[in-house]
Scaffold this motif. Structure first.
Motif, PDB file in Angstrom:
ATOM      1  N   LEU A  65      -6.982 -13.690 -45.736  1.00  0.00           N
ATOM      2  CA  LEU A  65      -7.388 -12.880 -46.888  1.00  0.00           C
ATOM      3  C   LEU A  65      -7.709 -13.725 -48.112  1.00  0.00           C
ATOM      4  O   LEU A  65      -7.880 -13.187 -49.210  1.00  0.00           O
ATOM      5  N   SER A  66      -7.818 -15.022 -47.954  1.00  0.00           N
ATOM      6  CA  SER A  66      -8.188 -15.881 -49.090  1.00  0.00           C
ATOM      7  C   SER A  66      -9.535 -15.439 -49.652  1.00  0.00           C
ATOM      8  O   SER A  66     -10.485 -15.196 -48.908  1.00  0.00           O
ATOM      9  N   GLY A  67      -9.579 -15.304 -50.980  1.00  0.00           N
ATOM     10  CA  GLY A  67     -10.804 -14.879 -51.637  1.00  0.00           C
ATOM     11  C   GLY A  67     -11.012 -13.379 -51.661  1.00  0.00           C
ATOM     12  O   GLY A  67     -12.029 -12.900 -52.163  1.00  0.00           O
ATOM     13  N   LYS A  68     -10.037 -12.628 -51.139  1.00  0.00           N
ATOM     14  CA  LYS A  68     -10.157 -11.172 -51.106  1.00  0.00           C
ATOM     15  C   LYS A  68      -9.049 -10.524 -51.934  1.00  0.00           C
ATOM     16  O   LYS A  68      -7.955 -11.063 -52.082  1.00  0.00           O
ATOM     17  N   SER A  69      -9.367  -9.354 -52.463  1.00  0.00           N
ATOM     18  CA  SER A  69      -8.403  -8.581 -53.247  1.00  0.00           C
ATOM     19  C   SER A  69      -7.822  -7.479 -52.372  1.00  0.00           C
ATOM     20  O   SER A  69      -8.513  -6.912 -51.520  1.00  0.00           O
ATOM     21  N   ALA A  70      -6.545  -7.181 -52.582  1.00  0.00           N
ATOM     22  CA  ALA A  70      -5.864  -6.159 -51.787  1.00  0.00           C
ATOM     23  C   ALA A  70      -5.036  -5.273 -52.704  1.00  0.00           C
ATOM     24  O   ALA A  70      -4.397  -5.758 -53.649  1.00  0.00           O
ATOM     25  N   LEU A  71      -5.036  -3.980 -52.413  1.00  0.00           N
ATOM     26  CA  LEU A  71      -4.264  -2.994 -53.160  1.00  0.00           C
ATOM     27  C   LEU A  71      -3.372  -2.244 -52.187  1.00  0.00           C
ATOM     28  O   LEU A  71      -3.855  -1.697 -51.191  1.00  0.00           O
ATOM     29  N   ALA A  89      -4.315 -13.051 -50.060  1.00  0.00           N
ATOM     30  CA  ALA A  89      -4.958 -12.053 -50.903  1.00  0.00           C
ATOM     31  C   ALA A  89      -4.471 -12.109 -52.343  1.00  0.00           C
ATOM     32  O   ALA A  89      -3.342 -12.524 -52.629  1.00  0.00           O
ATOM     33  N   ASP A  90      -5.336 -11.668 -53.243  1.00  0.00           N
ATOM     34  CA  ASP A  90      -4.970 -11.388 -54.628  1.00  0.00           C
ATOM     35  C   ASP A  90      -4.469  -9.947 -54.637  1.00  0.00           C
ATOM     36  O   ASP A  90      -5.259  -9.004 -54.567  1.00  0.00           O
ATOM     37  N   VAL A  91      -3.143  -9.749 -54.714  1.00  0.00           N
ATOM     38  CA  VAL A  91      -2.529  -8.466 -54.400  1.00  0.00           C
ATOM     39  C   VAL A  91      -2.115  -7.699 -55.645  1.00  0.00           C
ATOM     40  O   VAL A  91      -1.520  -8.254 -56.576  1.00  0.00           O
ATOM     41  N   THR A  92      -2.409  -6.403 -55.618  1.00  0.00           N
ATOM     42  CA  THR A  92      -1.901  -5.450 -56.598  1.00  0.00           C
ATOM     43  C   THR A  92      -1.113  -4.385 -55.856  1.00  0.00           C
ATOM     44  O   THR A  92      -1.579  -3.858 -54.842  1.00  0.00           O
ATOM     45  N   GLY A  93       0.080  -4.068 -56.335  1.00  0.00           N
ATOM     46  CA  GLY A  93       0.887  -3.005 -55.767  1.00  0.00           C
ATOM     47  C   GLY A  93       1.098  -1.895 -56.777  1.00  0.00           C
ATOM     48  O   GLY A  93       1.408  -2.161 -57.941  1.00  0.00           O
ATOM     49  N   VAL A  94       0.928  -0.657 -56.340  1.00  0.00           N
ATOM     50  CA  VAL A  94       1.090   0.514 -57.206  1.00  0.00           C
ATOM     51  C   VAL A  94       2.114   1.450 -56.585  1.00  0.00           C
ATOM     52  O   VAL A  94       2.085   1.695 -55.380  1.00  0.00           O
ATOM     53  N   ASP A  95       3.020   1.965 -57.402  1.00  0.00           N
ATOM     54  CA  ASP A  95       4.010   2.917 -56.911  1.00  0.00           C
ATOM     55  C   ASP A  95       4.339   3.917 -58.012  1.00  0.00           C
ATOM     56  O   ASP A  95       4.272   3.590 -59.202  1.00  0.00           O
ATOM     57  N   ALA A  96       4.694   5.134 -57.593  1.00  0.00           N
ATOM     58  CA  ALA A  96       5.061   6.162 -58.563  1.00  0.00           C
ATOM     59  C   ALA A  96       6.337   5.830 -59.309  1.00  0.00           C
ATOM     60  O   ALA A  96       6.539   6.265 -60.443  1.00  0.00           O
ATOM     61  N   SER A  97       7.209   5.037 -58.679  1.00  0.00           N
ATOM     62  CA  SER A  97       8.540   4.773 -59.222  1.00  0.00           C
ATOM     63  C   SER A  97       8.574   3.484 -60.029  1.00  0.00           C
ATOM     64  O   SER A  97       8.355   2.393 -59.493  1.00  0.00           O
ATOM     65  N   LEU A 113       5.821 -15.646 -55.619  1.00  0.00           N
ATOM     66  CA  LEU A 113       4.571 -14.995 -55.258  1.00  0.00           C
ATOM     67  C   LEU A 113       3.973 -14.328 -56.492  1.00  0.00           C
ATOM     68  O   LEU A 113       4.675 -13.617 -57.224  1.00  0.00           O
ATOM     69  N   ASP A 114       2.686 -14.533 -56.709  1.00  0.00           N
ATOM     70  CA  ASP A 114       1.982 -13.970 -57.859  1.00  0.00           C
ATOM     71  C   ASP A 114       1.356 -12.641 -57.451  1.00  0.00           C
ATOM     72  O   ASP A 114       0.244 -12.601 -56.910  1.00  0.00           O
ATOM     73  N   ILE A 115       2.073 -11.545 -57.669  1.00  0.00           N
ATOM     74  CA  ILE A 115       1.611 -10.204 -57.308  1.00  0.00           C
ATOM     75  C   ILE A 115       1.647  -9.336 -58.563  1.00  0.00           C
ATOM     76  O   ILE A 115       2.629  -9.333 -59.292  1.00  0.00           O
ATOM     77  N   ARG A 116       0.570  -8.600 -58.781  1.00  0.00           N
ATOM     78  CA  ARG A 116       0.527  -7.677 -59.917  1.00  0.00           C
ATOM     79  C   ARG A 116       1.069  -6.326 -59.466  1.00  0.00           C
ATOM     80  O   ARG A 116       0.555  -5.723 -58.534  1.00  0.00           O
TER      81      ARG A 116
END
Length: 246
Positions: A65-71, A89-97, A113-116
């Protein structure tokens, strides 16, 4: 849930409260989230197969996943975000909590790990589009499945891939995933409402309404001799890919 033309809210307050109460136990493989730790390797195996089939010039690549974005939507405390980051991957995680996001952020930092991570409703966050969007064991908890799928579709680049998993609505899943699992403490009580489970056929129809094409689902099955594993048996749980309709 009100009509989709009126609101884009999919988060149920009671679902958010339930999973928030478990936030600090999320990374405890022997705690109340043990079932997630058991199924996670199977979900990740399906995800890796999907990545290799969709993009895989080199199926042995350590960071495909190098060079790709993941949500990851409904990311909990990061059980899928962290492996995706390790795959490049350049990762973003979203959660209601917000509690889950706090635990996820702290765990990622401790793992270097650099995760947004962001808390809230996906539609309100204006995150842009991603090469890969994942959402594992989430759609059965949302208030409006079609609105949720449209949000996922909007978050996906035109040539991107969506990967999801969810329990099937069958007699077997009612017996094993709800009644038996909650009775013996395999999953915390109140985690599942069988009536909110969705069949592959129903989900395929909703994805089509959201402008997506569903791939062939794979089952996540359980056998005493094998434990949880990928299978042709869809009766308990299934995983699948989807992409924008051509």
């Amino acid at each position: 849930m009100t009509n989709a033309n009126v609101t884009n809210v999919t988060i149920r307050p009671e679902e958010e409260a339930h999973f928030s109460s478990l936030a600090r136990e999320w990374w405890n493989a022997k705690g109340p989230m043990a079932s997630l730790h058991e199924v996670n390797p199977v979900r990740l195996a399906f995800l890796r197969e999907a990545i290799d089939m969709y993009w895989g010039d080199d199926v042995q690549a350590r960071r495909p996943l190098s060079g790709k974005s993941a949500l990851d939507v409904g990311c909990g405390a990061g059980l899928v975000c962290e492996p995706m980051a390790r795959l490049g991957a350049d990762v973003t995680g979203v959660d209601a909590s917000a509690e889950n996001i706090g635990v996820a952020s702290a765990h990622a930092e401790s793992s270097a790990l650099d995760i947004r991570y962001m808390a809230g409703e996906l539609a309100s966050l204006t995150l842009g589009t991603f090469h890969l969007v994942t959402s594992f064991e989430v759609i059965e908890h949302v208030a409006d499945k079609l609105v949720f799928l449209k949000q996922l579709a909007t978050s996906l680049k035109p040539d991107g891939m969506l990967v999801m998993s969810t329990p099937n609505r069958t007699a077997a899943s009612r017996l094993l995933l709800v009644e038996a699992a909650e009775r013996v403490g395999y999953v915390p009580r109140g985690t599942h409402d069988w009536n909110d489970f969705i069949t592959p056929e129903e989900l395929g129809d909703l994805l089509a309404q959201a402008g997506m094409e569903m791939g062939n689902p794979r089952g996540i099955a359980w056998r005493p001799s094998k434990g949880l594993h990928l299978s042709d048996d869809l009766s308990l749980n299934y995983a699948f890919t989807a992409r924008h309709a051509r």
